[in-house]
Design an enzyme around this catalytic site. Structure first.
Site, PDB file in Angstrom:
ATOM      1  N   TYR A  26      21.358  34.598  26.462  1.00 48.05           N
ATOM      2  CA  TYR A  26      21.229  34.866  27.892  1.00 48.05           C
ATOM      3  C   TYR A  26      20.879  36.336  28.052  1.00 48.05           C
ATOM      4  CZ  TYR A  26      22.576  35.194  32.833  1.00 48.05           C
ATOM      5  OH  TYR A  26      22.586  35.396  34.197  1.00 48.05           O
TER       6      TYR A  26
ATOM      7  N   ASP B  95      19.230  42.978  22.878  1.00 52.50           N
ATOM      8  CA  ASP B  95      19.959  42.972  24.133  1.00 52.50           C
ATOM      9  C   ASP B  95      21.421  43.267  23.799  1.00 52.50           C
ATOM     10  OD1 ASP B  95      21.342  42.464  26.426  1.00 52.50           O
ATOM     11  OD2 ASP B  95      20.338  40.577  26.892  1.00 52.50           O
TER      12      ASP B  95
ATOM     13  N   LYS C 122      26.556  46.682  31.861  1.00 53.51           N
ATOM     14  CA  LYS C 122      27.770  47.135  32.561  1.00 53.51           C
ATOM     15  C   LYS C 122      28.640  48.115  31.770  1.00 53.51           C
ATOM     16  CE  LYS C 122      28.243  42.380  31.427  1.00 53.51           C
ATOM     17  NZ  LYS C 122      27.798  41.128  31.984  1.00 53.51           N
TER      18      LYS C 122
END
Ligand code: HOZ
Length: 431
Positions: free
Chosen positions: A143, A238, A266
Site C-alpha cells: 500500500y 516507500d 507521518k
C-alpha cells in the site's frame, strides 16, 4: 463500557461517510464499533469513556517514542506562538531537510509534502519525468497511499475491505500500473522483460506493513536493486512505515540496500501531517522550480509540523540505544506470544522485525498477499475484540502491522502476553 464511543459513532455516520475519516478505523474487518479517542500518553491511549489501553497502533507507526513526547510537545508549543502557517520558506525546513539527508543514507535532496500519499504520488511523477517512461511496477498487497496509480492490488484498508482495486480509477491509470507478488523475483524479471524500456519506477515497501508485517526474503531487495540499475528503472523505497523505525536510517540502512528515491510519511512529523520524498540529486533536480516536474503545496514544510518532526528526529539520531531497546522489546514480546500459542497447540505465524510485527492465524508462512490471506480473519476478529477487553489496542485489521513504542517496557510486555493468553482462550471458546 463504551457508550460515549457508540453515541459518537452514530452521530459521526450522519456527517462523515461510514462515520470515520479513514476506512480501517471503522472496525468493519473485526466487527464491533470504533473507539473514539480523547488522549494518549506514553504507551497508553484513552477512549472517550475513560477506558485505557496499551497502544499497539501508535498512530500507525510514528509514535516511536510513545505518545505526547515531552520534547516534541515543547517544540510545538514554541512554534505555535509564531503563527501557524506562512506559505513561505523558513529556517526550520532547511534544518529538517539537512537532518533527513544526514540520517537516511540514500537521500541527497528532499522535498516536504503533507502525507505519505502525497510523497508517493509525487515520487512516481518525478520518476516518470526523469525517465520519460510511463509504467510503474508495484507489489500485490503493498500500500502506497490512496493515489490512483497505487489502488491496484492495494494492501491496507483496500485489502481489509476486500476491494484491492478501487472504482474511480481510469483504465489508462490501471494499465500503467503493473503488479507482481511480493518476494517473487522471477515474476519481476518476467514483467520487466515484457515491458522493456517502459517502466519508470519500481516502488516497494522494503518491509511490508500493509498486508500485516511481511519481510523480504534474504537478498530480495538487493536483487531488485540490480534489476533496476540494469534496466534504468527508478528504485523507490516507500519507507512511510519503516523510515526511522527499523533504524535511524530506516530499512535501507538496516538491509544495506540503497534505493534511488525514498518516500517518508507521518514519522517525520512526529505524528503531525507530514510526508517527504527524496533521493539522488540528479533525480530530485527534476522537481520544480529546479526542474520541469511540477509539485507544490501551501502547507508543505508547515512550521509547526517541521518543529515537531525536527524534535522527534533529533532524539532518534542522538539516542541510538532506542533502536537496541525496540529490537529487544520486539523479540521479547514475540517470543512471549509464540510461547503461549505453542502451549495452546494453535496454528500461527508471527512475522517480526525490530518493533514491527503481525500475528497470522495460519499454518502457512506469510510471504506475500496470497499467503497473508490464508489467515483465519474471523478468529483474528474475535482475538482483536478480546484483546480490547483485556485493554490492549491492536490495529482493527489482520492486514496491518503492529508497532511497539519505546514507552513499552518489560512490565507492559508481560501484561500484553498475559492479555494475549486470556484473549485467545476466550476467542477460541467463542468460535
Ligand atoms: N491505512 C492506514 C495504515 N496503513 C490506516 C490509516 C488510518 O486509519 O489512520
Amino acid at each position: 463500557m463504551t457508550s460515549k464511543s457508540l453515541q459518537l459513532f452514530e452521530k459521526a455516520k450522519e456527517y462523515i461517510p461510514g462515520g470515520v475519516n479513514s476506512p480501517v478505523r471503522a472496525f468493519k474487518a473485526v466487527g464491533g464499533q470504533p473507539l473514539f479517542i480523547r488522549r494518549a500518553k506514553g504507551a497508553w491511549i484513552e477512549d472517550v469513556d475513560g477506558n485505557r489501553y496499551i497502544d499497539m497502533i501508535n498512530s500507525w507507526g510514528p509514535m516511536i517514542l510513545g505518545h505526547a513526547n515531552k520534547q516534541v510537545e515543547n517544540a510545538v508549543r514554541r512554534a505555535i506562538k509564531k503563527s501557524f502557517s506562512f506559505g513561505a520558506p523558513t529556517a526550520i525546513e532547511v534544518e529538517m531537510a539537512r537532518l533527513i539527508t544526514e540520517m537516511v543514507p540514500s537521500v541527497e535532496k528532499v522535498r516536504m509534502v503533507n502525507s505519505g500519499t502525497e510523497a508517493t504520488m509525487s515520487a512516481i511523477r518525478v520518476a516518470r519525468g526523469y525517465t520519460g517512461r510511463e509504467k510503474i511496477l508495484k507489489f500485490e498487497g503493498c500500500y502506497h497511499g490512496h493515489g490512483d496509480s497505487f489502488l491496484i492490488s492495494a494492501g491496507s484498508g483496500a485489502m481489509t475491505m476486500g476491494v484491492p482495486d478501487s472504482p474511480g480509477i481510469t483504465k489508462g491509470t490501471a494499465i500503467d500500473t503493473l503488479t507482481v507478488p511480493y518476494n517473487d523475483i522471477e515474476a519481476v524479471k518476467q514483467i520487466v522483460a515484457q515491458n522493456k524500456g517502459k517502466i519508470a519506477a519500481l516502488i516497494i515497501e522494503p518491509v511490508v506493513g500493509n498486508m500485516g508485517c511481511v519481510l523480504p526474503h534474504t537478498g530480495f531487495l538487493q536483487k531488485l536493486r540490480e534489476i533496476c540499475s540494469e534496466e534504468g528503472i527508478v528504485y523507490i523505497f516507500d519507507e512511510v512505515m519503516t523510515g526511522f523505525r527499523l533504524s535511524a536510517g530506516g530499512a535501507q540502512e538496516r538491509f544495506g540496500v540503497m534505493p534511488d528515491m525514498t518516500t517518508l510519511g507521518k514519522i517525520i512529523g512526529g505524528g503531525m501531517p507530514v510526508g517527504a520524498y527524496g533521493g539522488k540529486t540528479e533525480i530530485m533536480n527534476f522537481v520544480s522550480p529546479e526542474g520541469p516536474v511540477y509539485q507544490a503545496g501551501t502547507l508543505s514544510g508547515n512550521p509547526i509540523a517541521m518543529a515537531a518532526g525536527y524534535a522527534m528526529l533529533n532524539q532518534l539520531r542522538d539516542k541510538p540505544e532506542i533502536y537496541q531497546q525496540l529490537d529487544e522489546s520486539g523479540i521479547e514480546l514475540v517470543s512471549g506470544l509464540r510461547k503461549v500459542m505453542i502451549e495452546m497447540g494453535l496454528n500461527f505465524t508471527i512475522n517480526q522485525i525490530g518493533s514491527m510485527y503481525s500475528l497470522f492465524f495460519t499454518n502457512s508462512e506469510v510471504i506475500d498477499m496470497e499467503t497473508a490471506k490464508t489467515s483465519d480473519t474471523a478468529l483474528f476478529g474475535r482475538y482483536f475484540k478480546t484483546m480490547l477487553e483485556n485493554r490492549v489496542y491492536l490495529a482493527p485489521s489482520q492486514f496491518e502491522s503492529l508497532f511497539i513504542s519505546a514507552a513499552i517496557d518489560d512490565r507492559l510486555i508481560r501484561k500484553i502476553v498475559k492479555a494475549h493468553r486470556l484473549s485467545l482462550e476466550t476467542a477460541l471458546k467463542n468460535a
